[in-house]
Design a protein around this motif. Structure first.
Motif, PDB file in Angstrom:
ATOM      1  N   GLY A  25     -16.477 -17.849  43.726  1.00 10.74           N
ATOM      2  CA  GLY A  25     -17.155 -17.919  42.435  1.00 10.74           C
ATOM      3  C   GLY A  25     -18.529 -17.280  42.474  1.00 10.74           C
ATOM      4  O   GLY A  25     -18.927 -16.574  41.542  1.00 10.74           O
ATOM      5  N   VAL A  26     -19.266 -17.523  43.547  1.00 10.71           N
ATOM      6  CA  VAL A  26     -20.598 -16.928  43.703  1.00 10.71           C
ATOM      7  C   VAL A  26     -20.484 -15.408  43.746  1.00 10.71           C
ATOM      8  O   VAL A  26     -21.213 -14.692  43.055  1.00 10.71           O
ATOM      9  CB  VAL A  26     -21.289 -17.466  44.979  1.00 10.71           C
ATOM     10  N   ALA A  27     -19.570 -14.903  44.559  1.00  7.71           N
ATOM     11  CA  ALA A  27     -19.389 -13.453  44.673  1.00  7.71           C
ATOM     12  C   ALA A  27     -18.904 -12.848  43.360  1.00  7.71           C
ATOM     13  O   ALA A  27     -19.358 -11.769  42.957  1.00  7.71           O
ATOM     14  CB  ALA A  27     -18.419 -13.139  45.807  1.00  7.71           C
ATOM     15  N   ALA A  28     -17.991 -13.546  42.686  1.00  8.14           N
ATOM     16  CA  ALA A  28     -17.430 -13.043  41.430  1.00  8.14           C
ATOM     17  C   ALA A  28     -18.513 -12.879  40.359  1.00  8.14           C
ATOM     18  O   ALA A  28     -18.429 -11.974  39.518  1.00  8.14           O
ATOM     19  CB  ALA A  28     -16.325 -13.967  40.933  1.00  8.14           C
ATOM     20  N   ALA A  29     -19.526 -13.733  40.394  1.00  9.07           N
ATOM     21  CA  ALA A  29     -20.611 -13.632  39.420  1.00  9.07           C
ATOM     22  C   ALA A  29     -21.346 -12.297  39.541  1.00  9.07           C
ATOM     23  O   ALA A  29     -21.997 -11.853  38.599  1.00  9.07           O
ATOM     24  CB  ALA A  29     -21.590 -14.790  39.596  1.00  9.07           C
ATOM     25  N   GLY A  31     -19.541  -9.559  40.536  1.00  6.37           N
ATOM     26  CA  GLY A  31     -18.472  -8.570  40.507  1.00  6.37           C
ATOM     27  C   GLY A  31     -17.865  -8.268  41.862  1.00  6.37           C
ATOM     28  O   GLY A  31     -17.251  -7.220  42.051  1.00  6.37           O
ATOM     29  N   GLN A  32     -18.016  -9.194  42.797  1.00 11.00           N
ATOM     30  CA  GLN A  32     -17.518  -8.974  44.152  1.00 11.00           C
ATOM     31  C   GLN A  32     -16.531 -10.075  44.533  1.00 11.00           C
ATOM     32  O   GLN A  32     -16.256 -10.972  43.754  1.00 11.00           O
ATOM     33  CB  GLN A  32     -18.686  -8.923  45.138  1.00 11.00           C
ATOM     34  N   THR A  33     -16.002  -9.985  45.741  1.00 11.38           N
ATOM     35  CA  THR A  33     -15.133 -11.019  46.306  1.00 11.38           C
ATOM     36  C   THR A  33     -15.813 -11.606  47.533  1.00 11.38           C
ATOM     37  O   THR A  33     -16.768 -11.025  48.066  1.00 11.38           O
ATOM     38  CB  THR A  33     -13.773 -10.435  46.736  1.00 11.38           C
ATOM     39  N   GLN A  34     -15.286 -12.722  47.985  1.00 14.54           N
ATOM     40  CA  GLN A  34     -15.823 -13.346  49.204  1.00 14.54           C
ATOM     41  C   GLN A  34     -15.694 -12.375  50.385  1.00 14.54           C
ATOM     42  O   GLN A  34     -16.620 -12.251  51.192  1.00 14.54           O
ATOM     43  CB  GLN A  34     -15.065 -14.638  49.492  1.00 14.54           C
ATOM     44  N   ALA A  35     -14.568 -11.672  50.475  1.00 15.72           N
ATOM     45  CA  ALA A  35     -14.363 -10.740  51.590  1.00 15.72           C
ATOM     46  C   ALA A  35     -15.415  -9.633  51.570  1.00 15.72           C
ATOM     47  O   ALA A  35     -15.963  -9.261  52.612  1.00 15.72           O
ATOM     48  CB  ALA A  35     -12.959 -10.147  51.520  1.00 15.72           C
ATOM     49  N   ARG A  36     -15.707  -9.108  50.386  1.00 20.29           N
ATOM     50  CA  ARG A  36     -16.730  -8.064  50.282  1.00 20.29           C
ATOM     51  C   ARG A  36     -18.102  -8.622  50.639  1.00 20.29           C
ATOM     52  O   ARG A  36     -18.896  -7.965  51.322  1.00 20.29           O
ATOM     53  CB  ARG A  36     -16.748  -7.485  48.876  1.00 20.29           C
ATOM     54  N   TRP A  37     -18.390  -9.832  50.174  1.00 13.98           N
ATOM     55  CA  TRP A  37     -19.662 -10.482  50.485  1.00 13.98           C
ATOM     56  C   TRP A  37     -19.828 -10.630  51.995  1.00 13.98           C
ATOM     57  O   TRP A  37     -20.874 -10.320  52.564  1.00 13.98           O
ATOM     58  CB  TRP A  37     -19.717 -11.829  49.778  1.00 13.98           C
ATOM     59  N   GLN A  38     -18.774 -11.099  52.656  1.00 14.53           N
ATOM     60  CA  GLN A  38     -18.851 -11.294  54.099  1.00 14.53           C
ATOM     61  C   GLN A  38     -19.104  -9.981  54.828  1.00 14.53           C
ATOM     62  O   GLN A  38     -19.923  -9.919  55.747  1.00 14.53           O
ATOM     63  CB  GLN A  38     -17.571 -11.950  54.620  1.00 14.53           C
ATOM     64  N   ARG A  66      -9.768  -1.935  54.628  1.00 11.13           N
ATOM     65  CA  ARG A  66      -9.514  -1.866  53.177  1.00 11.13           C
ATOM     66  C   ARG A  66     -10.761  -2.276  52.392  1.00 11.13           C
ATOM     67  O   ARG A  66     -11.141  -1.615  51.422  1.00 11.13           O
ATOM     68  CB  ARG A  66      -8.324  -2.751  52.795  1.00 11.13           C
ATOM     69  N   VAL A  67     -11.393  -3.368  52.810  1.00 13.51           N
ATOM     70  CA  VAL A  67     -12.598  -3.836  52.125  1.00 13.51           C
ATOM     71  C   VAL A  67     -13.720  -2.807  52.278  1.00 13.51           C
ATOM     72  O   VAL A  67     -14.445  -2.504  51.316  1.00 13.51           O
ATOM     73  CB  VAL A  67     -13.023  -5.231  52.638  1.00 13.51           C
ATOM     74  N   ALA A  68     -13.878  -2.261  53.482  1.00  9.48           N
ATOM     75  CA  ALA A  68     -14.908  -1.251  53.721  1.00  9.48           C
ATOM     76  C   ALA A  68     -14.689  -0.045  52.804  1.00  9.48           C
ATOM     77  O   ALA A  68     -15.647   0.465  52.211  1.00  9.48           O
ATOM     78  CB  ALA A  68     -14.902  -0.817  55.187  1.00  9.48           C
ATOM     79  N   ASN A  69     -13.456   0.403  52.688  1.00  7.26           N
ATOM     80  CA  ASN A  69     -13.163   1.542  51.816  1.00  7.26           C
ATOM     81  C   ASN A  69     -13.521   1.230  50.362  1.00  7.26           C
ATOM     82  O   ASN A  69     -14.044   2.089  49.648  1.00  7.26           O
ATOM     83  CB  ASN A  69     -11.694   1.943  51.929  1.00  7.26           C
ATOM     84  N   ASP A  70     -13.249   0.000  49.926  1.00  6.47           N
ATOM     85  CA  ASP A  70     -13.619  -0.414  48.565  1.00  6.47           C
ATOM     86  C   ASP A  70     -15.136  -0.379  48.386  1.00  6.47           C
ATOM     87  O   ASP A  70     -15.635   0.089  47.360  1.00  6.47           O
ATOM     88  CB  ASP A  70     -13.110  -1.823  48.257  1.00  6.47           C
ATOM     89  N   LEU A  71     -15.868  -0.889  49.377  1.00  9.29           N
ATOM     90  CA  LEU A  71     -17.334  -0.891  49.292  1.00  9.29           C
ATOM     91  C   LEU A  71     -17.880   0.534  49.240  1.00  9.29           C
ATOM     92  O   LEU A  71     -18.833   0.810  48.502  1.00  9.29           O
ATOM     93  CB  LEU A  71     -17.934  -1.653  50.480  1.00  9.29           C
ATOM     94  N   GLY A  97     -25.892  -1.613  47.833  1.00 10.69           N
ATOM     95  CA  GLY A  97     -25.263  -2.680  48.616  1.00 10.69           C
ATOM     96  C   GLY A  97     -26.255  -3.756  49.013  1.00 10.69           C
ATOM     97  O   GLY A  97     -25.971  -4.953  48.928  1.00 10.69           O
ATOM     98  N   HIS A  98     -27.440  -3.326  49.440  1.00 14.42           N
ATOM     99  CA  HIS A  98     -28.490  -4.294  49.789  1.00 14.42           C
ATOM    100  C   HIS A  98     -28.878  -5.128  48.569  1.00 14.42           C
ATOM    101  O   HIS A  98     -29.042  -6.351  48.669  1.00 14.42           O
ATOM    102  CB  HIS A  98     -29.727  -3.585  50.349  1.00 14.42           C
ATOM    103  N   ALA A  99     -29.026  -4.483  47.421  1.00 16.80           N
ATOM    104  CA  ALA A  99     -29.416  -5.204  46.200  1.00 16.80           C
ATOM    105  C   ALA A  99     -28.323  -6.186  45.782  1.00 16.80           C
ATOM    106  O   ALA A  99     -28.622  -7.321  45.382  1.00 16.80           O
ATOM    107  CB  ALA A  99     -29.707  -4.207  45.074  1.00 16.80           C
TER     108      ALA A  99
END
Length: 148
Positions: A25-29, A31-38, A66-71, A97-99
């Motif tokens: 939920g935090v990441a989705a706020a 526009g991201q996912t937990q996997a991308r956040w991690q 896969r996540v790296a490619n998305d980022l 990404g930092h922001a």
């Protein structure tokens, strides 16, 4: 003692599931996912190869790739040459990404303040200490256990 450890393991899995759901939920706020956040978080400390990031996160390299490619597609991260290994570029965060990571981390910190309002810092520290001891014992067991 073994039964107590089994109950602790069950509690850890329950807590992990709840925290993972909250993290989504935090990441989705943002526009991201937990996997991308991690992954944003793990490469914010230092640029890493996908394989090394996967080891740090304890997950499969293919999933991290896969996540790296998305980022990278979203300009949150980029690959740069690795002076130690030409075939394994380093994943690093872009300014965007930092922001993005900063906004997610700020949201998470505010929630953590609410969650810990009635928990003593010493209790959290003691729980962490115990979990680290369990982790060390599991690692020691894995190192000594015969391969199947």
């Amino acid at each position: 003692m073994a039964e107590e450890l089994a109950l602790l393991v069950a509690d850890v899995f329950e807590a992990a599931g709840l925290l993972r759901r909250m993290g989504e939920g935090v990441a989705a706020a943002e526009g991201q996912t937990q996997a991308r956040w991690q992954l944003l978080s793990v490469v914010s400390e230092e640029p890493l190869t996908v394989a090394r990031a996967a080891r740090r996160l304890g997950i499969a390299r293919q999933g991290v790739q896969r996540v790296a490619n998305d980022l990278v597609r979203e300009d949150l991260a980029g690959f740069r040459p690795n002076p130690d290994h030409r075939g394994s570029p380093l994943l690093t965060l872009t300014p965007l990404g930092h922001a993005t990571l900063e906004r997610i981390t700020t949201r998470a910190s505010a929630i953590h303040e609410v969650l810990t309002a009635d928990i003593a810092a010493a209790d959290i520290s003691a729980a962490r200490s115990l979990l680290h001891r369990v982790i060390d014992e599991v690692r020691r067991y894995e190192e000594q256990a015969p391969a199947d």
